[in-house]
Design a protein around this motif. Structure first.
Motif, PDB file in Angstrom:
ATOM      1  N   THR A  50     -12.417 -37.895 -58.387  1.00 30.77           N
ATOM      2  CA  THR A  50     -12.315 -39.466 -58.394  1.00 30.77           C
ATOM      3  C   THR A  50     -13.086 -40.144 -59.216  1.00 30.77           C
ATOM      4  O   THR A  50     -13.441 -41.368 -59.151  1.00 30.77           O
ATOM      5  CB  THR A  50     -13.004 -40.032 -56.920  1.00 30.77           C
ATOM      6  OG1 THR A  50     -14.350 -39.419 -56.863  1.00 30.77           O
ATOM      7  CG2 THR A  50     -12.260 -39.138 -55.793  1.00 30.77           C
ATOM      8  N   TYR A  51     -13.699 -39.293 -60.213  1.00 35.73           N
ATOM      9  CA  TYR A  51     -14.267 -40.425 -61.192  1.00 35.73           C
ATOM     10  C   TYR A  51     -13.400 -40.783 -62.598  1.00 35.73           C
ATOM     11  O   TYR A  51     -12.077 -40.190 -62.541  1.00 35.73           O
ATOM     12  CB  TYR A  51     -15.435 -39.038 -62.134  1.00 35.73           C
ATOM     13  CG  TYR A  51     -16.681 -38.996 -61.217  1.00 35.73           C
ATOM     14  CD1 TYR A  51     -17.667 -39.384 -61.655  1.00 35.73           C
ATOM     15  CD2 TYR A  51     -16.396 -38.092 -60.119  1.00 35.73           C
ATOM     16  CE1 TYR A  51     -19.086 -39.165 -61.034  1.00 35.73           C
ATOM     17  CE2 TYR A  51     -17.594 -37.858 -59.284  1.00 35.73           C
ATOM     18  CZ  TYR A  51     -18.706 -38.330 -59.647  1.00 35.73           C
ATOM     19  OH  TYR A  51     -20.115 -38.060 -58.958  1.00 35.73           O
ATOM     20  N   LYS A  52     -13.875 -41.753 -63.123  1.00 33.57           N
ATOM     21  CA  LYS A  52     -12.875 -42.263 -64.295  1.00 33.57           C
ATOM     22  C   LYS A  52     -13.007 -41.407 -65.503  1.00 33.57           C
ATOM     23  O   LYS A  52     -13.875 -40.606 -65.802  1.00 33.57           O
ATOM     24  CB  LYS A  52     -13.498 -43.525 -64.585  1.00 33.57           C
ATOM     25  CG  LYS A  52     -13.689 -44.616 -63.580  1.00 33.57           C
ATOM     26  CD  LYS A  52     -13.933 -46.080 -64.131  1.00 33.57           C
ATOM     27  CE  LYS A  52     -14.221 -46.986 -63.098  1.00 33.57           C
ATOM     28  NZ  LYS A  52     -14.743 -48.325 -63.369  1.00 33.57           N
ATOM     29  N   LYS A  53     -11.565 -41.248 -65.967  1.00 36.67           N
ATOM     30  CA  LYS A  53     -11.416 -40.520 -67.355  1.00 36.67           C
ATOM     31  C   LYS A  53     -11.047 -41.313 -68.407  1.00 36.67           C
ATOM     32  O   LYS A  53     -10.745 -42.508 -68.140  1.00 36.67           O
ATOM     33  CB  LYS A  53     -10.283 -39.577 -67.061  1.00 36.67           C
ATOM     34  CG  LYS A  53     -10.866 -38.355 -66.159  1.00 36.67           C
ATOM     35  CD  LYS A  53     -10.644 -38.800 -64.630  1.00 36.67           C
ATOM     36  CE  LYS A  53     -11.054 -37.503 -63.690  1.00 36.67           C
ATOM     37  NZ  LYS A  53     -10.852 -37.931 -62.242  1.00 36.67           N
ATOM     38  N   TRP A  54     -11.598 -41.027 -69.635  1.00 37.32           N
ATOM     39  CA  TRP A  54     -11.253 -41.768 -70.741  1.00 37.32           C
ATOM     40  C   TRP A  54     -10.751 -41.038 -72.097  1.00 37.32           C
ATOM     41  O   TRP A  54     -10.940 -39.795 -71.973  1.00 37.32           O
ATOM     42  CB  TRP A  54     -12.284 -42.695 -71.185  1.00 37.32           C
ATOM     43  CG  TRP A  54     -13.780 -41.917 -70.903  1.00 37.32           C
ATOM     44  CD1 TRP A  54     -14.817 -41.924 -70.058  1.00 37.32           C
ATOM     45  CD2 TRP A  54     -14.145 -41.298 -71.946  1.00 37.32           C
ATOM     46  NE1 TRP A  54     -15.697 -41.346 -70.450  1.00 37.32           N
ATOM     47  CE2 TRP A  54     -15.452 -40.700 -71.453  1.00 37.32           C
ATOM     48  CE3 TRP A  54     -13.738 -40.608 -73.321  1.00 37.32           C
ATOM     49  CZ2 TRP A  54     -16.464 -39.969 -72.455  1.00 37.32           C
ATOM     50  CZ3 TRP A  54     -14.519 -39.813 -73.853  1.00 37.32           C
ATOM     51  CH2 TRP A  54     -15.590 -39.399 -73.408  1.00 37.32           C
ATOM     52  N   TRP A  55     -10.165 -41.807 -72.995  1.00 37.10           N
ATOM     53  CA  TRP A  55      -9.659 -41.273 -74.105  1.00 37.10           C
ATOM     54  C   TRP A  55     -10.564 -41.994 -75.204  1.00 37.10           C
ATOM     55  O   TRP A  55     -10.346 -43.396 -75.317  1.00 37.10           O
ATOM     56  CB  TRP A  55      -8.196 -41.242 -74.224  1.00 37.10           C
ATOM     57  CG  TRP A  55      -7.586 -41.012 -75.535  1.00 37.10           C
ATOM     58  CD1 TRP A  55      -7.189 -41.697 -76.558  1.00 37.10           C
ATOM     59  CD2 TRP A  55      -7.436 -39.613 -76.135  1.00 37.10           C
ATOM     60  NE1 TRP A  55      -6.521 -40.900 -77.659  1.00 37.10           N
ATOM     61  CE2 TRP A  55      -6.689 -39.599 -77.231  1.00 37.10           C
ATOM     62  CE3 TRP A  55      -7.910 -38.347 -75.590  1.00 37.10           C
ATOM     63  CZ2 TRP A  55      -6.588 -38.360 -78.117  1.00 37.10           C
ATOM     64  CZ3 TRP A  55      -7.535 -37.183 -76.227  1.00 37.10           C
ATOM     65  CH2 TRP A  55      -6.824 -37.075 -77.691  1.00 37.10           C
ATOM     66  N   CYS A  56     -11.055 -41.287 -76.116  1.00 41.80           N
ATOM     67  CA  CYS A  56     -11.980 -42.007 -77.062  1.00 41.80           C
ATOM     68  C   CYS A  56     -11.722 -41.596 -78.538  1.00 41.80           C
ATOM     69  O   CYS A  56     -11.563 -40.351 -78.654  1.00 41.80           O
ATOM     70  CB  CYS A  56     -13.528 -41.544 -76.606  1.00 41.80           C
ATOM     71  SG  CYS A  56     -14.792 -42.616 -77.799  1.00 41.80           S
ATOM     72  N   ARG A  57     -11.954 -42.598 -79.566  1.00 41.89           N
ATOM     73  CA  ARG A  57     -11.374 -42.064 -80.797  1.00 41.89           C
ATOM     74  C   ARG A  57     -12.733 -42.392 -81.676  1.00 41.89           C
ATOM     75  O   ARG A  57     -13.597 -43.196 -81.861  1.00 41.89           O
ATOM     76  CB  ARG A  57     -10.456 -42.898 -81.228  1.00 41.89           C
ATOM     77  CG  ARG A  57     -10.295 -42.621 -82.924  1.00 41.89           C
ATOM     78  CD  ARG A  57      -9.174 -43.549 -83.295  1.00 41.89           C
ATOM     79  NE  ARG A  57      -8.834 -43.176 -84.943  1.00 41.89           N
ATOM     80  CZ  ARG A  57      -7.740 -43.874 -85.532  1.00 41.89           C
ATOM     81  NH1 ARG A  57      -6.963 -44.849 -84.999  1.00 41.89           N
ATOM     82  NH2 ARG A  57      -7.599 -43.331 -86.706  1.00 41.89           N
ATOM     83  N   GLY A  58     -12.980 -41.142 -82.595  1.00 37.00           N
ATOM     84  CA  GLY A  58     -14.006 -41.178 -83.465  1.00 37.00           C
ATOM     85  C   GLY A  58     -14.891 -39.764 -83.527  1.00 37.00           C
ATOM     86  O   GLY A  58     -15.145 -39.043 -82.355  1.00 37.00           O
ATOM     87  N   ALA A  59     -15.064 -39.193 -84.548  1.00 30.07           N
ATOM     88  CA  ALA A  59     -15.794 -38.012 -84.824  1.00 30.07           C
ATOM     89  C   ALA A  59     -17.032 -37.922 -84.296  1.00 30.07           C
ATOM     90  O   ALA A  59     -17.401 -36.926 -83.860  1.00 30.07           O
ATOM     91  CB  ALA A  59     -15.791 -37.513 -86.300  1.00 30.07           C
ATOM     92  N   ASP A  60     -17.882 -39.023 -84.298  1.00 33.08           N
ATOM     93  CA  ASP A  60     -19.283 -39.163 -83.893  1.00 33.08           C
ATOM     94  C   ASP A  60     -19.004 -39.439 -82.491  1.00 33.08           C
ATOM     95  O   ASP A  60     -18.658 -40.563 -81.980  1.00 33.08           O
ATOM     96  CB  ASP A  60     -19.886 -40.330 -84.693  1.00 33.08           C
ATOM     97  CG  ASP A  60     -21.339 -40.259 -84.367  1.00 33.08           C
ATOM     98  OD1 ASP A  60     -21.879 -39.774 -83.476  1.00 33.08           O
ATOM     99  OD2 ASP A  60     -22.169 -41.191 -85.124  1.00 33.08           O
ATOM    100  N   TRP A  61     -19.640 -38.571 -81.676  1.00 40.00           N
ATOM    101  CA  TRP A  61     -19.741 -38.567 -80.178  1.00 40.00           C
ATOM    102  C   TRP A  61     -20.423 -39.740 -79.775  1.00 40.00           C
ATOM    103  O   TRP A  61     -20.022 -40.557 -78.888  1.00 40.00           O
ATOM    104  CB  TRP A  61     -20.387 -37.372 -79.590  1.00 40.00           C
ATOM    105  CG  TRP A  61     -20.738 -37.161 -78.088  1.00 40.00           C
ATOM    106  CD1 TRP A  61     -21.912 -37.898 -77.771  1.00 40.00           C
ATOM    107  CD2 TRP A  61     -19.964 -37.180 -77.131  1.00 40.00           C
ATOM    108  NE1 TRP A  61     -21.723 -37.706 -76.343  1.00 40.00           N
ATOM    109  CE2 TRP A  61     -20.706 -37.308 -76.008  1.00 40.00           C
ATOM    110  CE3 TRP A  61     -18.690 -36.570 -76.866  1.00 40.00           C
ATOM    111  CZ2 TRP A  61     -20.014 -37.036 -74.619  1.00 40.00           C
ATOM    112  CZ3 TRP A  61     -17.985 -36.357 -75.640  1.00 40.00           C
ATOM    113  CH2 TRP A  61     -18.876 -36.549 -74.464  1.00 40.00           C
TER     114      TRP A  61
END
Length: 417
Positions: free
Chosen positions: A37-48
């Motif tokens: 039930t947690y939120k999931k995401w898609w992130c862009r960028g080599a630096d975490w």
């Protein structure tokens, strides 16, 4: 949001994915059940620590889309799917699949590359149809995928979409329920047809190519609108024909009072006129032919009657009627003196001196005999006081020639001299 490198790997995904320019790609990331039930995401960028979140779920299975990127969570399968569409060359970069939580988020790094050229499969972004109608979708593919199986899948989530129909790798049509698919390998295009559309057919679908590894696919939005209905016409329409060749009228009048339809079509083009002439001309010719035959029959009968009448003899044609009166010539004799001819016509003119002693003679009427010539009777008078004596002179009758006609009788008054 705090970002950290995953330790025990509560989330996993592919190390790298690739796509073609103007195409699309799909990334599937899996997670442990406790993060359902947690939120999931898609992130862009080599630096975490500095990557930019492009799209994020709401904690449910609802799809979320921003620009050319969408994300959907399948909580029953413990997997969420990210789709990037209309890829550009500059979309190539390092991305992250992540789970938002209290404390450092969990994430997995994924390398995305975009190659030159067009996508291996393309199709329309959206198609629409009407309820109870049909719609057709055409998807094109590159020649190297000619013998591969093609499919039509329903569902916004690429990883969970349901394949409705799939080819066999040939051009043979395959149909299931109301959906059919046919591959035209010479044109490098396959066609999907949906029939008898319902309102709940509206959804997200995919044209896809089955291959080893991730399949190729393109997303297509399908919408279904309400069926068009024709409102009943409550006003009757009356059409008056002014020309046989430019007007056609058809009326439908039901017995109830809820409404009725009147269909009127005025044809002013050449096709309408040709249709009317093709119907009317044979009728006109048929009527004229019947009239001609009737006139010919009447004329033939009249000629036949004339020929029949011309073939009769004069005795048959000219028959005296029983109502006609025939008069006999009379010869008056006195003191035993007879005129020189007993059949002389009494048309002699007398001198004035003889008119004093004239005696009036009454004519005798005789009934005619059918089909016989008139017989004349001879009358002899002895004296003026003597009663007349009649005798039959049938033997004195001379028949007229068959080719001549009897002259009309002349009547005279015989006087005593």
């Amino acid at each position: 949001m705090d970002l950290c490198f995953p330790g025990s790997a509560p989330i996993t995904g592919p190390e790298a994915v690739s796509g073609l320019e103007q195409g699309s790609l799909t990334v599937q990331c899996r997670y442990d059940p406790e993060w359902e039930t947690y939120k999931k995401w898609w992130c862009r960028g080599a630096d975490w620590s500095r990557c930019k979140i492009l799209v994020q779920t709401t904690g449910s299975e609802e799809e979320v889309k921003k620009d050319r990127v969408s994300i959907r969570d399948n909580q029953r399968s413990h997997m969420f799917t990210v789709t990037m569409e209309k890829l550009r060359r500059d979309d190539a970069d390092t991305y992250w699949c992540g789970i938002e939580r209290t404390g450092p988020d969990h994430g997995v790094k994924i390398k995305v590359t975009v190659g030159p050229g067009s996508a291996p499969i393309t199709g329309p972004e959206a198609v629409s149809g009407l309820e109870q109608g049909s719609l057709t979708v055409q998807c094109r593919y590159d020649p190297e995928w000619e013998t591969y199986k093609k499919w039509w899948c329903r569902g916004a989530d690429w990883s969970r979409c349901k394949i409705l129909v799939q080819t066999t790798g040939s051009e043979e049509e395959v149909k299931k329920d109301r959906v059919s698919i046919r591959d035209n390998q010479r044109s490098h295009m396959f066609t999907v047809t949906m029939e008898k559309l319902r309102r709940d057919d509206a959804d997200t679908y995919w044209c896809g190519i089955e291959r080893t590894g991730p399949d190729h696919g393109v997303k297509i939005k399908v919408t279904v609108g309400p069926a068009t209905t024709t409102a009943p016409n409550t006003t009757p329409t009356t059409c008056t024909a002014t020309s046989v060749t430019n007007m056609f009228t058809a009326s439908v009048t039901p017995g109830d009072t809820t409404g009725y339809r009147t269909v009127t079509s005025h044809h002013s083009d050449g096709s309408g006129d040709s249709m009317k002439l093709s119907v009317l001309l044979p009728l006109i010719f048929a009527v004229l032919l019947l009239l001609f035959m009737a006139a010919s029959l009447l004329a033939w009968r009249m000629v036949k009657q004339q020929k029949k009448a011309a073939g009769k003899s004069p005795e048959q044609v000219v028959q005296p009627l029983e109502s006609d009166l025939c008069y006999a010539n009379l010869t008056l004799q006195q003191n035993g003196t007879f005129p020189s001819s007993s059949r002389k016509k009494a048309s002699t003119k007398f001198s004035p001196s003889a008119q004093e002693d004239q005696v009036e003679v009454e004519y005798i009427t005789m009934a005619p005999f059918p089909k016989e010539d008139i017989s004349y009777a001879a009358l002899s008078l002895g004296t003026s006081d003597q009663e007349p004596t009649y005798s039959n002179t049938g033997g004195l009758i001379t028949h007229l020639p068959s080719g001549s006609h009897e002259e009309p009788m002349e009547y005279s008054t015989i006087r005593k001299t």
